[in-house]
Design a protein around this motif. Structure first.
Motif, PDB file in Angstrom:
ATOM      1  N   GLU A  12       0.838  -1.199   0.000  1.00 55.76           N
ATOM      2  CA  GLU A  12       0.000   0.000   0.000  1.00 55.76           C
ATOM      3  C   GLU A  12       0.870   1.245   0.000  1.00 55.76           C
ATOM      4  O   GLU A  12       1.996   1.238   0.505  1.00 55.76           O
ATOM      5  N   SER A  13       0.315   2.327  -0.508  1.00 58.19           N
ATOM      6  CA  SER A  13       0.972   3.625  -0.448  1.00 58.19           C
ATOM      7  C   SER A  13      -0.092   4.707  -0.527  1.00 58.19           C
ATOM      8  O   SER A  13      -1.232   4.445  -0.910  1.00 58.19           O
ATOM      9  N   GLY A  14       0.296   5.910  -0.138  1.00 60.63           N
ATOM     10  CA  GLY A  14      -0.586   7.055  -0.311  1.00 60.63           C
ATOM     11  C   GLY A  14      -1.206   7.609   0.950  1.00 60.63           C
ATOM     12  O   GLY A  14      -1.870   8.636   0.907  1.00 60.63           O
ATOM     13  N   SER A  65      -3.107   3.678  -2.879  1.00 57.99           N
ATOM     14  CA  SER A  65      -2.833   2.702  -3.933  1.00 57.99           C
ATOM     15  C   SER A  65      -2.404   1.389  -3.304  1.00 57.99           C
ATOM     16  O   SER A  65      -1.803   1.379  -2.227  1.00 57.99           O
ATOM     17  N   CYS A  66      -2.714   0.320  -3.987  1.00 60.80           N
ATOM     18  CA  CYS A  66      -2.316  -1.005  -3.508  1.00 60.80           C
ATOM     19  C   CYS A  66      -1.960  -1.859  -4.706  1.00 60.80           C
ATOM     20  O   CYS A  66      -2.727  -1.923  -5.678  1.00 60.80           O
ATOM     21  N   ALA A  67      -0.817  -2.511  -4.621  1.00 59.80           N
ATOM     22  CA  ALA A  67      -0.356  -3.364  -5.709  1.00 59.80           C
ATOM     23  C   ALA A  67      -0.146  -4.780  -5.200  1.00 59.80           C
ATOM     24  O   ALA A  67       0.409  -4.978  -4.117  1.00 59.80           O
ATOM     25  N   VAL A  68      -0.592  -5.745  -5.998  1.00 58.87           N
ATOM     26  CA  VAL A  68      -0.410  -7.158  -5.660  1.00 58.87           C
ATOM     27  C   VAL A  68       0.836  -7.673  -6.374  1.00 58.87           C
ATOM     28  O   VAL A  68       0.986  -7.463  -7.577  1.00 58.87           O
ATOM     29  N   SER A  69       1.694  -8.329  -5.640  1.00 55.25           N
ATOM     30  CA  SER A  69       2.865  -8.957  -6.249  1.00 55.25           C
ATOM     31  C   SER A  69       2.897 -10.425  -5.860  1.00 55.25           C
ATOM     32  O   SER A  69       2.307 -10.833  -4.860  1.00 55.25           O
ATOM     33  N   CYS A 127      -5.412  -2.733   2.619  1.00 52.96           N
ATOM     34  CA  CYS A 127      -5.781  -3.274   1.315  1.00 52.96           C
ATOM     35  C   CYS A 127      -6.081  -4.762   1.470  1.00 52.96           C
ATOM     36  O   CYS A 127      -5.424  -5.464   2.247  1.00 52.96           O
ATOM     37  N   ASN A 128      -7.058  -5.222   0.720  1.00 55.63           N
ATOM     38  CA  ASN A 128      -7.486  -6.620   0.792  1.00 55.63           C
ATOM     39  C   ASN A 128      -7.639  -7.156  -0.621  1.00 55.63           C
ATOM     40  O   ASN A 128      -8.108  -6.450  -1.519  1.00 55.63           O
ATOM     41  N   ALA A 129      -7.226  -8.407  -0.811  1.00 58.52           N
ATOM     42  CA  ALA A 129      -7.390  -9.038  -2.123  1.00 58.52           C
ATOM     43  C   ALA A 129      -7.831 -10.488  -1.935  1.00 58.52           C
ATOM     44  O   ALA A 129      -7.304 -11.193  -1.074  1.00 58.52           O
TER      45      ALA A 129
END
Length: 115
Positions: A6-8, A21-25, A95-97
């Motif tokens: 997460e960021s921001g 923002s959230c990015a999945v890696s 963030c959740n995925a």
């Protein structure tokens, strides 16, 4: 290993805006659903907004009309545009995925809204 980054988050005055923002890696499969939750000290984690792979969105009543969730399936990213922020929005946002039948969480990002 799947990770959500997460960021921001940060500090903003009441009435201001922030974009999370959230990015999945670590996953070659796009999430079925992504979302943002928040948790105040001593309280349960609550849904803020979510978005499915097909673009269906869901919002908590407290943020409807102020927050907008969007996603990029190809980049496995989700965003939360937060406008008209209020002091009561001050909490940690997670963030959740959902990928397959598993659920993943980010480490959390602090949002602080000063009055």
């Amino acid at each position: 290993q799947v990770q959500l980054v997460e960021s921001g988050g940060g500090l903003v005055q009441a009435g201001g805006s922030l974009r999370l923002s959230c990015a999945v890696s670590g996953s070659i499969v796009s999430p079925n659903r992504m979302g943002w939750y928040r948790q105040a000290p001593g309280k349960q984690r609550e849904l803020v907004a979510s978005i499915t792979r097909l673009g269906s969105t869901n919002y908590a009543d407290s943020v409807k009309g102020r927050f907008t969730i969007s996603g990029d399936n190809a980049k496995k990213r989700v965003y939360l545009e937060m406008n008209s922020l209020k002091p009561e929005d001050t909490v940690v946002y997670y963030c959740n995925a959902v990928i397959g039948n598993r659920e993943y969480w980010g480490q959390g990002t602090q949002v602080t809204v000063s009055s």
